[in-house]
Design a protein around this motif. Structure first.
Motif, PDB file in Angstrom:
ATOM      1  N   MET A 199       0.823  -1.204   0.000  1.00 51.42           N
ATOM      2  CA  MET A 199       0.000   0.000   0.000  1.00 51.42           C
ATOM      3  C   MET A 199       0.859   1.256   0.000  1.00 51.42           C
ATOM      4  N   ALA A 200       1.916   1.281   0.816  1.00 54.07           N
ATOM      5  CA  ALA A 200       2.782   2.458   0.881  1.00 54.07           C
ATOM      6  C   ALA A 200       3.498   2.688  -0.443  1.00 54.07           C
ATOM      7  N   VAL A 201       3.929   1.599  -1.088  1.00 54.86           N
ATOM      8  CA  VAL A 201       4.590   1.726  -2.391  1.00 54.86           C
ATOM      9  C   VAL A 201       3.616   2.288  -3.424  1.00 54.86           C
ATOM     10  N   VAL A 202       2.384   1.775  -3.428  1.00 50.57           N
ATOM     11  CA  VAL A 202       1.379   2.268  -4.380  1.00 50.57           C
ATOM     12  C   VAL A 202       1.130   3.751  -4.174  1.00 50.57           C
ATOM     13  N   MET A 203       1.038   4.191  -2.931  1.00 47.53           N
ATOM     14  CA  MET A 203       0.791   5.615  -2.658  1.00 47.53           C
ATOM     15  C   MET A 203       1.965   6.474  -3.111  1.00 47.53           C
ATOM     16  N   ASP A 204       3.195   5.986  -2.941  1.00 47.64           N
ATOM     17  CA  ASP A 204       4.371   6.725  -3.429  1.00 47.64           C
ATOM     18  C   ASP A 204       4.339   6.855  -4.949  1.00 47.64           C
ATOM     19  N   VAL A 205       4.000   5.770  -5.628  1.00 49.05           N
ATOM     20  CA  VAL A 205       3.989   5.790  -7.093  1.00 49.05           C
ATOM     21  C   VAL A 205       2.859   6.689  -7.606  1.00 49.05           C
ATOM     22  N   THR A 248       1.784   9.311  -6.117  1.00 48.05           N
ATOM     23  CA  THR A 248       2.305  10.676  -5.928  1.00 48.05           C
ATOM     24  C   THR A 248       3.157  11.100  -7.116  1.00 48.05           C
ATOM     25  N   GLN A 249       4.060  10.225  -7.552  1.00 47.40           N
ATOM     26  CA  GLN A 249       4.893  10.535  -8.710  1.00 47.40           C
ATOM     27  C   GLN A 249       4.055  10.652  -9.986  1.00 47.40           C
ATOM     28  N   PHE A 250       3.012   9.842 -10.081  1.00 43.69           N
ATOM     29  CA  PHE A 250       2.134   9.900 -11.253  1.00 43.69           C
ATOM     30  C   PHE A 250       1.454  11.270 -11.344  1.00 43.69           C
ATOM     31  N   ILE A 251       0.918  11.765 -10.240  1.00 44.36           N
ATOM     32  CA  ILE A 251       0.261  13.080 -10.252  1.00 44.36           C
ATOM     33  C   ILE A 251       1.258  14.156 -10.614  1.00 44.36           C
ATOM     34  N   LEU A 252       2.469  14.053 -10.070  1.00 46.20           N
ATOM     35  CA  LEU A 252       3.514  15.026 -10.396  1.00 46.20           C
ATOM     36  C   LEU A 252       3.848  14.979 -11.880  1.00 46.20           C
ATOM     37  N   GLN A 253       3.910  13.789 -12.444  1.00 45.62           N
ATOM     38  CA  GLN A 253       4.196  13.638 -13.871  1.00 45.62           C
ATOM     39  C   GLN A 253       3.082  14.239 -14.720  1.00 45.62           C
ATOM     40  N   GLN A 254       1.832  14.032 -14.314  1.00 50.64           N
ATOM     41  CA  GLN A 254       0.715  14.615 -15.045  1.00 50.64           C
ATOM     42  C   GLN A 254       0.766  16.142 -15.016  1.00 50.64           C
ATOM     43  N   LYS A 255       1.099  16.702 -13.864  1.00 53.88           N
ATOM     44  CA  LYS A 255       1.212  18.160 -13.769  1.00 53.88           C
ATOM     45  C   LYS A 255       2.361  18.667 -14.627  1.00 53.88           C
ATOM     46  N   SER A 256       3.466  17.933 -14.640  1.00 50.16           N
ATOM     47  CA  SER A 256       4.608  18.340 -15.458  1.00 50.16           C
ATOM     48  C   SER A 256       4.264  18.335 -16.937  1.00 50.16           C
ATOM     49  N   THR A 307      -7.761  -0.186 -20.271  1.00 47.43           N
ATOM     50  CA  THR A 307      -6.644  -1.098 -20.530  1.00 47.43           C
ATOM     51  C   THR A 307      -6.230  -1.789 -19.238  1.00 47.43           C
ATOM     52  N   PHE A 308      -5.650  -2.950 -19.380  1.00 47.83           N
ATOM     53  CA  PHE A 308      -5.105  -3.680 -18.231  1.00 47.83           C
ATOM     54  C   PHE A 308      -3.591  -3.747 -18.352  1.00 47.83           C
ATOM     55  N   SER A 309      -2.896  -3.576 -17.227  1.00 50.95           N
ATOM     56  CA  SER A 309      -1.437  -3.724 -17.178  1.00 50.95           C
ATOM     57  C   SER A 309      -1.078  -4.536 -15.950  1.00 50.95           C
ATOM     58  N   CYS A 310       0.027  -5.269 -16.052  1.00 51.04           N
ATOM     59  CA  CYS A 310       0.511  -6.074 -14.927  1.00 51.04           C
ATOM     60  C   CYS A 310       1.864  -5.536 -14.480  1.00 51.04           C
ATOM     61  N   ALA A 311       1.978  -5.201 -13.190  1.00 54.60           N
ATOM     62  CA  ALA A 311       3.217  -4.625 -12.661  1.00 54.60           C
ATOM     63  C   ALA A 311       4.062  -5.641 -11.920  1.00 54.60           C
ATOM     64  N   GLU A 312       3.607  -6.872 -11.835  1.00 55.84           N
ATOM     65  CA  GLU A 312       4.294  -7.922 -11.079  1.00 55.84           C
ATOM     66  C   GLU A 312       4.490  -7.462  -9.634  1.00 55.84           C
ATOM     67  N   MET A 313       5.571  -7.887  -8.989  1.00 61.33           N
ATOM     68  CA  MET A 313       5.803  -7.512  -7.594  1.00 61.33           C
ATOM     69  C   MET A 313       7.111  -6.721  -7.508  1.00 61.33           C
ATOM     70  N   ASN A 314       7.208  -5.690  -8.356  1.00 60.59           N
ATOM     71  CA  ASN A 314       8.452  -4.958  -8.511  1.00 60.59           C
ATOM     72  C   ASN A 314       8.143  -3.473  -8.580  1.00 60.59           C
ATOM     73  N   VAL A 315       8.857  -2.674  -7.772  1.00 59.50           N
ATOM     74  CA  VAL A 315       8.595  -1.233  -7.702  1.00 59.50           C
ATOM     75  C   VAL A 315       8.875  -0.563  -9.040  1.00 59.50           C
ATOM     76  N   ASP A 316      10.009  -0.882  -9.670  1.00 59.08           N
ATOM     77  CA  ASP A 316      10.349  -0.245 -10.944  1.00 59.08           C
ATOM     78  C   ASP A 316       9.309  -0.562 -12.015  1.00 59.08           C
ATOM     79  N   LYS A 317       8.819  -1.808 -12.022  1.00 63.24           N
ATOM     80  CA  LYS A 317       7.822  -2.177 -13.014  1.00 63.24           C
ATOM     81  C   LYS A 317       6.482  -1.494 -12.734  1.00 63.24           C
ATOM     82  N   LEU A 318       6.192  -1.258 -11.466  1.00 63.44           N
ATOM     83  CA  LEU A 318       4.978  -0.510 -11.133  1.00 63.44           C
ATOM     84  C   LEU A 318       5.090   0.927 -11.630  1.00 63.44           C
ATOM     85  N   VAL A 319       6.265   1.528 -11.476  1.00 65.82           N
ATOM     86  CA  VAL A 319       6.489   2.888 -11.983  1.00 65.82           C
ATOM     87  C   VAL A 319       6.323   2.912 -13.508  1.00 65.82           C
TER      88      VAL A 319
END
Length: 829
Positions: free
Chosen positions: A88-94, A96-104, A225-237
């Protein structure tokens, strides 16, 4: 690590994996497995939704983004590779970066909501309808403790409650494979919500390894669309980056004008359907057994010919369990073929309910793709030179056409592995959807599309490349494809055949990989865009040539233009690609690297850029003295009045005059009243809109389009016809937002636009100081160039009807620019 270093690391890793595969492919243990050859070594499955096209960015309107995250107790596990935090904490961090990327990327008006759906029979709203920065602050400070079980009913009800009628909304749902199944009534709730709100799309992301049938079904019903991030932080990003690109492309999309569809209810996507035992013992098909005639087909001289007709009996489920862009997918069994799990596909449009044209189009696309996949396999076998047949890198399922008393429909084997992840690599608009940095990247996808263009001499290209990556070989995994679309020069393969325009989109985006080079595929710019009447379309299914009889393969010639859409860059390493996409100081200022160009500079508020250019020329050649004259003009509409800025302007003015540069004021860039001819270039650096009370995106875009069009029209008659170019240097985000014309019809002919990165380092080293050109210069130092990529848009005369622009597509500019600004913003925090 910057973006280019990361890309180079990815490229090096791909090189190593490809070389290891080549060594392994010649091993007897890796020869083709006959057990994989059922139905011509193919399985097939439910399809993903048709790809999204290139659409207006729409950043001047508000879009709602709703994050629905599984909040059940299993999301509290700390097992994500690359982090010690909980899922859950990893998802919330990612996020956060997603919203920042959208604003950028310019989505400053969007509003965000965050909910979890794992708290008993309820959901928890953590924040609702927040702008970017408040949403980011709440995500950073909130602590969410996962508990209870997943509850899809609460999630679907939340979508219905939060969606505002008439507002574009994108839902992003995250869950892992441990999530409980949704109830049938919950699925009905989702269908009603989607039907009532044509501006809503639902995208799903699976976390971990396992069966994601439910999430795929939700995405397809939700037009997402569906995407699979596996169990990896970089792949989730990486997965969220792909979703970000999709949101950008579909900001202006709604489904209000679509053709009327059939009114159906969906049944649950049951897990384990690919199992023979499950299908036989637990799948409750309708008791009624129906009769039909089954047909198979082949191609003969590009015409569809029937192989055989067989009377058979079949059973089919009452309701579909999936849908694609144009089809409804039902569970199906043909009793004459045993209990082989299959799927039947019907058109979801009312007008096509019993149409042979619908079936004929599907069959033609599938049969043609199967022929190309066979030829691709032969080419790979011959290129490897193995005495044993290697595993297929691309396979396509056998499709069957059925005719009963009521209608036509098609069926094919269920695609093994689709329950764990079904992906689309290239859509029918020719867009590459999965970049090489993604964990779902597979070399064969783009190589196969390139191969079909090459072998058909530009007549066909296989697109809508979608299905399952099998074998666990990473970038060299085998692809099992379904529902591919043939693109043709005459648009003869149905409504989804977008023809030459889609082929050209792929040409502009494809970067050749190691597999393309191993197959010695022709450079894309050497493949005809409009093929001859006798172009090779399908060919025969011959056996691969014996190793000793293989002819010597000569690599494609190297006399390819330096930059642009020509596939010289397709054969490049990441660093070579960057050089090919970049205009340097030498490119801009010199002819053949040794002689200064004849140039006009406009908008030179303090003459800082032209003075730095003159200093650069002086330092570059020992034969150039400070007093040597340059055939240049440096002009501005107004000069500064502030004392320290005026001093800077006077210093630059005197420096330029020592080189014979004519320095002038009162010259409007949009109406240049100078008697000049034979210019090698006209350059406007850091063009900015004038200060105005109206700061809306539409107003600024229209203002700058008018300014730049005036500049090109005014300077066009002053250029040297053979080598003259009109250049505007500005930020990448400005280029994307202003949407400057790709073609301009001037009094001196048609000019076409090409976009490259602009290398300014040498100018900064020689004294260039960017200025705003208004009152801000008295109190602020302009640093905008440090937080975004700089691009140069160049307009040149069009040399004929087949002259296409070079440079980079906007998708490339958007991706690199967003990454740069996101990294820059992170470093400033």
């Amino acid at each position: 690590m910057n973006v280019d270093d990361a890309n180079e690391d990815v490229g090096n890793q791909h090189d190593k994996e490809f070389q290891a595969w080549l060594e392994m492919a010649s091993d007897a243990d890796c020869k083709s497995n006959a057990a994989e050859s059922i139905c011509d070594s193919d399985y097939d499955s439910d399809e993903a939704r048709d790809g999204f096209g290139e659409l207006p960015m729409g950043f001047d309107t508000t879009m709602a983004v709703i994050f629905l995250v599984d909040g059940a107790r299993h999301m509290g596990k700390c097992d994500m590779q690359g982090s010690r935090k909980s899922r859950m904490a990893v998802v919330m961090d990612v996020i956060t970066q997603f919203i920042l990327q959208q604003k950028s990327a310019g989505a400053n008006l969007d509003r965000y909501s965050f909910l979890t759906f794992g708290y008993g029979s309820d959901r928890r709203v953590l924040f609702r309808d927040e702008r970017g920065h408040p949403a980011i602050e709440k995500l950073k400070t909130m602590v969410v403790v996962p508990e209870g079980n997943s509850n899809y009913s609460a999630a679907f009800q939340a979508i219905d409650d939060l969606v505002v009628k008439g507002q574009r909304t994108r839902v992003i749902m995250l869950a892992d494979s441990s999530a409980n199944s949704p109830l049938s009534k919950a699925l009905v709730c989702l269908q009603k919500t989607i039907a009532q709100h044509p501006m809503v799309d639902v995208h799903t992301i699976g976390i971990g390894h396992g069966d994601f049938s439910y999430l795929q079904q939700i995405a397809q019903i939700g037009r997402g669309t569906f995407s699979c991030a596996e169990m990896n932080v970089d792949k989730l990003v990486n997965t969220f980056t792909t979703v970000s690109v999709t949101l950008t492309k579909t900001r202006a999309t709604d489904h209000a004008g679509e053709r009327p569809t059939r009114n159906v209810s969906f049944e649950l996507a049951l897990r384990g359907y690919s199992s023979f035992d499950f299908a036989k013992r637990q799948m409750a098909f309708n008791k009624k057994t129906r009769r039909a005639t089954r047909y198979t087909f082949h191609l003969h001289r590009n015409a569809l010919k029937r192989n055989e007709a067989t009377e058979t009996h079949y059973k089919i489920r009452k309701n579909p369990f999936m849908q694609g862009g144009m089809r409804l997918i039902y569970r199906f069994i043909d009793l004459e073929m045993g209990w082989l799990p299959m799927v039947a596909k019907f058109s979801k449009y009312q007008s096509d309910a019993a149409s042979w044209n619908y079936v004929e189009t599907f069959v033609r696309n599938t049969v043609q793709t199967r022929v190309y996949s066979q030829r691709f396999h032969q080419a790979v076998w011959a290129a490897i030179g193995s005495p044993w047949e290697p595993r297929r890198l691309v396979s396509v399922a056998q499709c069957f056409a059925y005719r009963n008393d009521e209608s036509w429909f098609v069926a094919e084997p269920f695609l093994k592995g689709s329950e764990s992840g079904f992906f689309k690599w290239i859509n029918n608009q020719g867009e590459v959807l999965i970049p090489r940095e993604s964990c779902q990247y597979v070399m064969a996808a783009e190589s196969f599309a390139h191969f079909t263009l090459d072998v058909s001499k530009g007549e066909h290209m296989v697109a809508d490349i979608q299905g399952v990556a099998r074998g666990g070989y990473g970038i060299l995994s085998s692809l099992s494809l379904t529902d591919s679309q043939i693109l043709s020069h005459d648009g003869s393969f149905g409504a989804a055949d977008l023809g030459i325009n889609a082929m050209q989109k792929f040409r502009s985006l494809h970067v050749c990989n190691n597999l393309c080079r191993k197959l010695h595929l022709a450079a894309l710019n050497s493949i005809p865009r409009v093929p001859s009447a006798h172009g090779a379309a399908a060919g025969r299914r011959d056996k691969p040539p014996a190793q000793k009889a293989r002819p010597e393969v000569v690599p494609p010639p190297g006399n390819i233009p330096r930059r642009g859409r020509s596939p010289e860059r397709n054969q490049s390493t990441p660093m070579e690609k960057k050089r090919e996409e970049t205009v340097t100081a030498d490119d801009l200022l010199l002819v053949a690297g040794h002689k200064a160009r004849k140039l006009l500079f406009v908008g030179e508020y303090t003459h800082s850029f032209s003075a730095a250019a003159a200093a650069l020329i002086t330092s570059r050649f020992s034969s150039v003295t400070a007093s040597q004259e340059l055939d240049w003009w440096s002009t501005a509409l107004n000069w500064p009045t502030a004392a320290h800025i005026k001093d800077e302007q006077n210093e630059n003015k005197h420096s330029l005059e020592r080189h014979g540069v004519q320095v002038m004021v009162g010259i409007d860039a949009t109406n240049i009243e100078l008697d000049l001819t034979g210019l090698h270039g006209a350059i406007w650096v850091m063009a900015f809109p004038q200060t105005s009370s109206d700061h809306s995106y539409n107003s600024i875009r229209a203002h700058m389009q008018q300014k730049v069009e005036g500049f090109v029209n005014s300077a066009a008659g002053m250029l040297d016809a053979s080598m003259g170019k009109i250049s505007v240097i500005f930020l990448a985000m400005q280029h994307l937002a202003w949407k400057l014309p790709t073609e301009m019809d001037t009094a001196h002919g048609i000019f076409i636009r090409e976009v490259f990165w602009m290398e300014l380092d040498m100018f900064f080293r020689h004294g260039y100081r960017p200025r705003f050109g208004d009152s801000r210069d008295t109190s602020r130092t302009a640093t905008y160039h440090k937080h975004d990529e700089i691009v140069i848009a160049q307009w040149r005369p069009k040399r004929g009807p087949h002259d296409v622009p070079g440079g980079m597509p906007d998708q490339r500019v958007r991706s690199v620019s967003a990454s740069r600004r996101s990294s820059s913003a992170s470093s400033r925090r």
